[in-house]
Design a protein around this motif. Sequence first.
Motif, short mmCIF file in Angstrom:
data_model
loop_
_atom_site.label_atom_id
_atom_site.label_comp_id
_atom_site.label_asym_id
_atom_site.label_seq_id
_atom_site.Cartn_x
_atom_site.Cartn_y
_atom_site.Cartn_z
N PRO A 19 0.83 -1.21 0.00
CA PRO A 19 0.00 0.00 0.00
C PRO A 19 0.86 1.27 0.00
N GLY A 20 0.47 2.23 -0.82
CA GLY A 20 1.19 3.50 -0.88
C GLY A 20 2.40 3.50 -1.80
N LEU A 21 2.67 2.37 -2.45
CA LEU A 21 3.86 2.26 -3.30
C LEU A 21 3.80 3.23 -4.48
N VAL A 22 2.65 3.32 -5.14
CA VAL A 22 2.53 4.21 -6.30
C VAL A 22 2.79 5.65 -5.87
N ASP A 23 2.21 6.06 -4.74
CA ASP A 23 2.43 7.42 -4.24
C ASP A 23 3.90 7.65 -3.91
N SER A 24 4.53 6.66 -3.30
CA SER A 24 5.95 6.78 -2.95
C SER A 24 6.82 6.91 -4.20
N LEU A 25 6.52 6.13 -5.21
CA LEU A 25 7.29 6.21 -6.46
C LEU A 25 7.10 7.57 -7.12
N ALA A 26 5.88 8.09 -7.07
CA ALA A 26 5.62 9.41 -7.64
C ALA A 26 6.41 10.49 -6.89
N GLU A 27 6.45 10.39 -5.57
CA GLU A 27 7.22 11.34 -4.77
C GLU A 27 8.71 11.23 -5.08
N MET A 28 9.18 10.00 -5.24
CA MET A 28 10.57 9.78 -5.56
C MET A 28 10.91 10.45 -6.90
N GLN A 29 10.02 10.28 -7.87
CA GLN A 29 10.23 10.85 -9.19
C GLN A 29 10.29 12.39 -9.12
N GLN A 30 9.53 12.96 -8.20
CA GLN A 30 9.50 14.41 -8.03
C GLN A 30 10.64 14.91 -7.14
N GLY A 31 11.42 14.00 -6.59
CA GLY A 31 12.54 14.38 -5.74
C GLY A 31 12.15 14.68 -4.30
N ILE A 32 10.97 14.25 -3.91
CA ILE A 32 10.51 14.47 -2.53
C ILE A 32 11.09 13.38 -1.64
N ALA A 33 11.80 13.79 -0.59
CA ALA A 33 12.39 12.81 0.33
C ALA A 33 11.31 12.29 1.27
N GLY A 34 11.40 11.05 1.62
CA GLY A 34 10.43 10.44 2.52
C GLY A 34 11.09 9.43 3.42
N ARG A 35 10.27 8.78 4.20
CA ARG A 35 10.77 7.74 5.10
C ARG A 35 11.06 6.48 4.31
N THR A 36 11.99 5.72 4.79
CA THR A 36 12.27 4.43 4.18
C THR A 36 11.82 3.34 5.14
N HIS A 37 11.44 2.22 4.59
CA HIS A 37 10.99 1.08 5.38
C HIS A 37 11.72 -0.16 4.88
N THR A 38 12.15 -0.96 5.80
CA THR A 38 12.83 -2.20 5.43
C THR A 38 11.80 -3.26 5.06
N PRO A 39 12.21 -4.27 4.32
CA PRO A 39 11.28 -5.36 4.01
C PRO A 39 10.74 -6.02 5.28
N GLU A 40 11.58 -6.11 6.32
CA GLU A 40 11.15 -6.72 7.57
C GLU A 40 10.05 -5.88 8.24
N GLN A 41 10.19 -4.56 8.20
CA GLN A 41 9.16 -3.69 8.77
C GLN A 41 7.84 -3.88 8.04
N MET A 42 7.90 -3.92 6.73
CA MET A 42 6.68 -4.07 5.94
C MET A 42 6.04 -5.43 6.18
N LEU A 43 6.87 -6.47 6.27
CA LEU A 43 6.35 -7.82 6.52
C LEU A 43 5.70 -7.89 7.89
N LEU A 44 6.34 -7.31 8.90
CA LEU A 44 5.79 -7.32 10.25
C LEU A 44 4.44 -6.61 10.30
N ARG A 45 4.37 -5.44 9.71
CA ARG A 45 3.10 -4.70 9.70
C ARG A 45 2.03 -5.45 8.93
N GLN A 46 2.42 -6.07 7.82
CA GLN A 46 1.45 -6.83 7.04
C GLN A 46 0.92 -8.01 7.85
N ALA A 47 1.81 -8.74 8.49
CA ALA A 47 1.39 -9.91 9.28
C ALA A 47 0.49 -9.48 10.44
N ARG A 48 0.88 -8.41 11.13
CA ARG A 48 0.07 -7.95 12.26
C ARG A 48 -1.28 -7.44 11.79
#
Length: 106
Positions: A19-48
């Motif tokens: 979730p939010g990947l398309v928005d994040s990629l769009a921000e990246m393309q525009q040069g907007i800095a954002g938070r980064t998340h590790t695969p483990e963080q995303m997996l943990l949140r998804q599982a929970r």
Amino acid sequence: MDIEKIAKAIEADAGFELPGLVDSLAEMQQGIAGRTHTPEQMLLRQARNKTGKTQQAFADLIQTPVATLRDWEQGRFSPSGAVVCLLHIISNHPDVIDELSQINHS
């Protein structure tokens, strides 16, 4: 750059929706800095999220201190390989939660 196409390829590689990947990629393309998340963080949140449990309830379920779970979710520390394996199982087979609950209450 076709952001939708890139997002689909990344999600296919990850094996689950991000979730939010398309928005994040769009921000990246525009040069907007954002938070980064590790695969483990995303997996943990998804599982929970798939279990619908609070941090405390999920930590109890996997027999981990809630402070440790928070550290994992916030990226301060990474869970061990065994925990990552368990998270994959929970994420892919949420019904296993019932078995974990039974083990923890025995």
